[in-house]
Design a protein around this motif. Sequence first.
Motif, PDB file in Angstrom:
ATOM      1  N   TYR A  73      17.896  99.045   8.880  1.00 25.28           N
ATOM      2  CA  TYR A  73      18.469  98.035   7.981  1.00 25.28           C
ATOM      3  C   TYR A  73      17.370  97.097   7.469  1.00 25.28           C
ATOM      4  CZ  TYR A  73      20.791  93.777   6.516  1.00 25.28           C
ATOM      5  OH  TYR A  73      21.169  92.671   5.806  1.00 25.28           O
ATOM      6  N   ILE A  74      16.537  96.612   8.358  1.00 28.54           N
ATOM      7  CA  ILE A  74      15.463  95.698   7.953  1.00 28.54           C
ATOM      8  C   ILE A  74      14.496  96.405   7.003  1.00 28.54           C
ATOM      9  CG2 ILE A  74      13.476  94.358   8.767  1.00 28.54           C
ATOM     10  CD1 ILE A  74      15.148  93.726  11.317  1.00 28.54           C
ATOM     11  N   ARG A  75      14.173  97.663   7.283  1.00 27.71           N
ATOM     12  CA  ARG A  75      13.292  98.418   6.370  1.00 27.71           C
ATOM     13  C   ARG A  75      13.927  98.540   4.981  1.00 27.71           C
ATOM     14  NH1 ARG A  75      12.940 102.084  10.783  1.00 27.71           N
ATOM     15  NH2 ARG A  75      11.110 101.585  12.018  1.00 27.71           N
ATOM     16  N   ALA A  76      15.229  98.816   4.951  1.00 33.57           N
ATOM     17  CA  ALA A  76      15.928  98.965   3.670  1.00 33.57           C
ATOM     18  C   ALA A  76      15.893  97.653   2.884  1.00 33.57           C
ATOM     19  CB  ALA A  76      17.374  99.414   3.896  1.00 33.57           C
ATOM     20  N   ILE A  77      16.112  96.540   3.570  1.00 31.58           N
ATOM     21  CA  ILE A  77      16.051  95.225   2.914  1.00 31.58           C
ATOM     22  C   ILE A  77      14.655  94.998   2.347  1.00 31.58           C
ATOM     23  CG2 ILE A  77      16.040  92.722   3.382  1.00 31.58           C
ATOM     24  CD1 ILE A  77      18.852  93.777   3.223  1.00 31.58           C
ATOM     25  N   ARG A  78      13.635  95.328   3.129  1.00 34.94           N
ATOM     26  CA  ARG A  78      12.248  95.108   2.687  1.00 34.94           C
ATOM     27  C   ARG A  78      11.881  95.986   1.493  1.00 34.94           C
ATOM     28  NH1 ARG A  78       8.899  92.166   5.957  1.00 34.94           N
ATOM     29  NH2 ARG A  78       7.065  93.331   5.282  1.00 34.94           N
ATOM     30  N   ASN A  79      12.549  97.118   1.353  1.00 31.75           N
ATOM     31  CA  ASN A  79      12.259  98.037   0.244  1.00 31.75           C
ATOM     32  C   ASN A  79      13.088  97.780  -1.002  1.00 31.75           C
ATOM     33  OD1 ASN A  79      10.230  99.490   1.582  1.00 31.75           O
ATOM     34  ND2 ASN A  79      11.736 100.783   2.599  1.00 31.75           N
ATOM     35  N   ASP A  80      13.969  96.793  -0.967  1.00 29.00           N
ATOM     36  CA  ASP A  80      14.830  96.448  -2.099  1.00 29.00           C
ATOM     37  C   ASP A  80      14.323  95.147  -2.697  1.00 29.00           C
ATOM     38  OD1 ASP A  80      16.822  95.613  -3.848  1.00 29.00           O
ATOM     39  OD2 ASP A  80      18.458  95.893  -2.421  1.00 29.00           O
ATOM     40  N   ASP A  81      13.828  95.180  -3.928  1.00 29.33           N
ATOM     41  CA  ASP A  81      13.232  93.968  -4.511  1.00 29.33           C
ATOM     42  C   ASP A  81      14.260  92.907  -4.896  1.00 29.33           C
ATOM     43  OD1 ASP A  81      14.266  95.163  -6.792  1.00 29.33           O
ATOM     44  OD2 ASP A  81      12.471  94.852  -7.992  1.00 29.33           O
ATOM     45  N   LYS A  82      15.532  93.158  -4.697  1.00 30.64           N
ATOM     46  CA  LYS A  82      16.577  92.164  -4.943  1.00 30.64           C
ATOM     47  C   LYS A  82      17.195  91.663  -3.630  1.00 30.64           C
ATOM     48  CE  LYS A  82      16.642  92.434  -9.503  1.00 30.64           C
ATOM     49  NZ  LYS A  82      16.651  91.358 -10.465  1.00 30.64           N
ATOM     50  N   SER A  83      16.597  92.044  -2.502  1.00 29.51           N
ATOM     51  CA  SER A  83      17.119  91.648  -1.196  1.00 29.51           C
ATOM     52  C   SER A  83      15.976  91.156  -0.314  1.00 29.51           C
ATOM     53  CB  SER A  83      17.817  92.827  -0.505  1.00 29.51           C
ATOM     54  OG  SER A  83      18.917  93.279  -1.261  1.00 29.51           O
ATOM     55  N   VAL A  84      16.308  90.238   0.592  1.00 33.18           N
ATOM     56  CA  VAL A  84      15.310  89.705   1.524  1.00 33.18           C
ATOM     57  C   VAL A  84      16.022  89.127   2.731  1.00 33.18           C
ATOM     58  CG1 VAL A  84      15.225  87.352   0.569  1.00 33.18           C
ATOM     59  CG2 VAL A  84      13.175  88.335   1.661  1.00 33.18           C
ATOM     60  N   GLU A  85      15.341  89.097   3.853  1.00 30.25           N
ATOM     61  CA  GLU A  85      15.849  88.400   5.027  1.00 30.25           C
ATOM     62  C   GLU A  85      14.694  87.621   5.638  1.00 30.25           C
ATOM     63  OE1 GLU A  85      18.874  88.490   8.638  1.00 30.25           O
ATOM     64  OE2 GLU A  85      18.551  90.345   7.554  1.00 30.25           O
ATOM     65  N   TYR A  86      14.958  86.343   5.911  1.00 29.49           N
ATOM     66  CA  TYR A  86      13.976  85.476   6.549  1.00 29.49           C
ATOM     67  C   TYR A  86      14.485  85.097   7.931  1.00 29.49           C
ATOM     68  CZ  TYR A  86      11.729  84.824   2.019  1.00 29.49           C
ATOM     69  OH  TYR A  86      11.077  85.038   0.827  1.00 29.49           O
ATOM     70  N   PHE A  87      13.559  85.011   8.878  1.00 32.78           N
ATOM     71  CA  PHE A  87      13.867  84.545  10.224  1.00 32.78           C
ATOM     72  C   PHE A  87      13.135  83.237  10.465  1.00 32.78           C
ATOM     73  CE2 PHE A  87      14.441  89.120  12.073  1.00 32.78           C
ATOM     74  CZ  PHE A  87      15.679  89.214  11.489  1.00 32.78           C
TER      75      PHE A  87
ATOM     76  N   PRO B 172      10.820  95.108  10.979  1.00 35.21           N
ATOM     77  CA  PRO B 172      11.578  95.964  11.899  1.00 35.21           C
ATOM     78  C   PRO B 172      11.311  95.692  13.380  1.00 35.21           C
ATOM     79  CG  PRO B 172      10.725  97.262  10.083  1.00 35.21           C
ATOM     80  CD  PRO B 172      10.124  95.892   9.956  1.00 35.21           C
ATOM     81  N   GLU B 173      10.116  95.237  13.696  1.00 34.81           N
ATOM     82  CA  GLU B 173       9.774  94.969  15.098  1.00 34.81           C
ATOM     83  C   GLU B 173      10.622  93.864  15.713  1.00 34.81           C
ATOM     84  OE1 GLU B 173       6.626  97.274  13.261  1.00 34.81           O
ATOM     85  OE2 GLU B 173       7.617  95.435  12.611  1.00 34.81           O
ATOM     86  N   TYR B 174      11.332  93.097  14.900  1.00 34.71           N
ATOM     87  CA  TYR B 174      12.185  92.016  15.397  1.00 34.71           C
ATOM     88  C   TYR B 174      13.648  92.445  15.548  1.00 34.71           C
ATOM     89  CZ  TYR B 174       8.241  88.958  14.167  1.00 34.71           C
ATOM     90  OH  TYR B 174       7.014  88.354  14.062  1.00 34.71           O
ATOM     91  N   ALA B 175      13.912  93.725  15.470  1.00 34.22           N
ATOM     92  CA  ALA B 175      15.293  94.216  15.501  1.00 34.22           C
ATOM     93  C   ALA B 175      16.024  93.822  16.783  1.00 34.22           C
ATOM     94  CB  ALA B 175      15.327  95.731  15.314  1.00 34.22           C
ATOM     95  N   LYS B 176      15.387  93.985  17.914  1.00 29.07           N
ATOM     96  CA  LYS B 176      16.050  93.662  19.184  1.00 29.07           C
ATOM     97  C   LYS B 176      16.384  92.169  19.241  1.00 29.07           C
ATOM     98  CE  LYS B 176      15.701  93.999  24.168  1.00 29.07           C
ATOM     99  NZ  LYS B 176      14.885  94.299  25.324  1.00 29.07           N
ATOM    100  N   GLU B 177      15.445  91.307  18.835  1.00 31.55           N
ATOM    101  CA  GLU B 177      15.703  89.872  18.827  1.00 31.55           C
ATOM    102  C   GLU B 177      16.851  89.533  17.889  1.00 31.55           C
ATOM    103  OE1 GLU B 177      12.672  91.225  18.682  1.00 31.55           O
ATOM    104  OE2 GLU B 177      11.222  90.028  19.797  1.00 31.55           O
ATOM    105  N   ARG B 178      16.923  90.229  16.757  1.00 27.56           N
ATOM    106  CA  ARG B 178      17.990  89.984  15.779  1.00 27.56           C
ATOM    107  C   ARG B 178      19.359  90.314  16.366  1.00 27.56           C
ATOM    108  NH1 ARG B 178      20.819  87.511  12.074  1.00 27.56           N
ATOM    109  NH2 ARG B 178      21.442  88.765  10.332  1.00 27.56           N
ATOM    110  N   ILE B 179      19.456  91.408  17.095  1.00 28.46           N
ATOM    111  CA  ILE B 179      20.728  91.799  17.711  1.00 28.46           C
ATOM    112  C   ILE B 179      21.137  90.778  18.774  1.00 28.46           C
ATOM    113  CG2 ILE B 179      21.864  93.537  19.148  1.00 28.46           C
ATOM    114  CD1 ILE B 179      20.184  95.634  17.553  1.00 28.46           C
ATOM    115  N   GLU B 180      20.195  90.356  19.604  1.00 31.72           N
ATOM    116  CA  GLU B 180      20.490  89.345  20.628  1.00 31.72           C
ATOM    117  C   GLU B 180      20.878  88.009  19.983  1.00 31.72           C
ATOM    118  OE1 GLU B 180      20.929  89.916  23.880  1.00 31.72           O
ATOM    119  OE2 GLU B 180      20.607  91.997  23.259  1.00 31.72           O
ATOM    120  N   TYR B 181      20.189  87.671  18.900  1.00 28.21           N
ATOM    121  CA  TYR B 181      20.497  86.446  18.155  1.00 28.21           C
ATOM    122  C   TYR B 181      21.937  86.496  17.641  1.00 28.21           C
ATOM    123  CZ  TYR B 181      20.404  83.226  14.148  1.00 28.21           C
ATOM    124  OH  TYR B 181      20.688  82.246  13.230  1.00 28.21           O
ATOM    125  N   SER B 182      22.376  87.649  17.134  1.00 28.63           N
ATOM    126  CA  SER B 182      23.737  87.758  16.607  1.00 28.63           C
ATOM    127  C   SER B 182      24.777  87.505  17.694  1.00 28.63           C
ATOM    128  CB  SER B 182      23.965  89.116  15.932  1.00 28.63           C
ATOM    129  OG  SER B 182      24.098  90.159  16.874  1.00 28.63           O
TER     130      SER B 182
END
Length: 174
Positions: A55-69, A18-28
């Motif tokens: 959103y990132i927290r939800a992905i991390r809490n779903d064992d069928k979902s992941v996001e890598y940076f 979650p701490e990378y949320a701001k970077e993720r938005i700028e990246y988009s």
Amino acid sequence: MQKGEKSKMEVIIEEAIPEYAKERIEYSKRIGSETDNLSFGKEGFPISVEDEKKYIRAIRNDDKSVEYFAWKNGVLIGSASLSGLPRRMNHRATLGLTVIKAEWNNGIGTRLLEKVIGYAKQHAIEIIDLEVRSDNVRAIHLYQKFGFVKIGTFPKYFKIGNSYADCDIMYLDL
């Protein structure tokens, strides 16, 4: 490892936090302004930093979902996500993959795809599907290299200005 501790030349791939949320938005916004291959343009994700953190927290809490940076010199240069599907489709996940234009053809997409496929295999995901703009030859070549096959086309999937673009539907049966 904290973002500021990254090697100056090495590309680091790690799970999103979650701490990378701001970077993720700028990246988009950056990637949206570099290509018309995405579902959004230079406006990026229309989401607040707090909502992106959720959103990132939800992905991390779903064992069928992941996001890598993927990071280089402390800058976000790529991302790959698997979004697991619910109920009777929980053996499937949808892939999203992006890389900044300056890093195209440098192996970042390959490394990210290896990570998400490895994750899928470890988490009982049997099928990965994706949609890719039909004229995005580089991306299609990458997906085919990993065994993805085209199973159909969405005509007029994108409308950019007054022009339409088709998208291919591809899948990988693990």
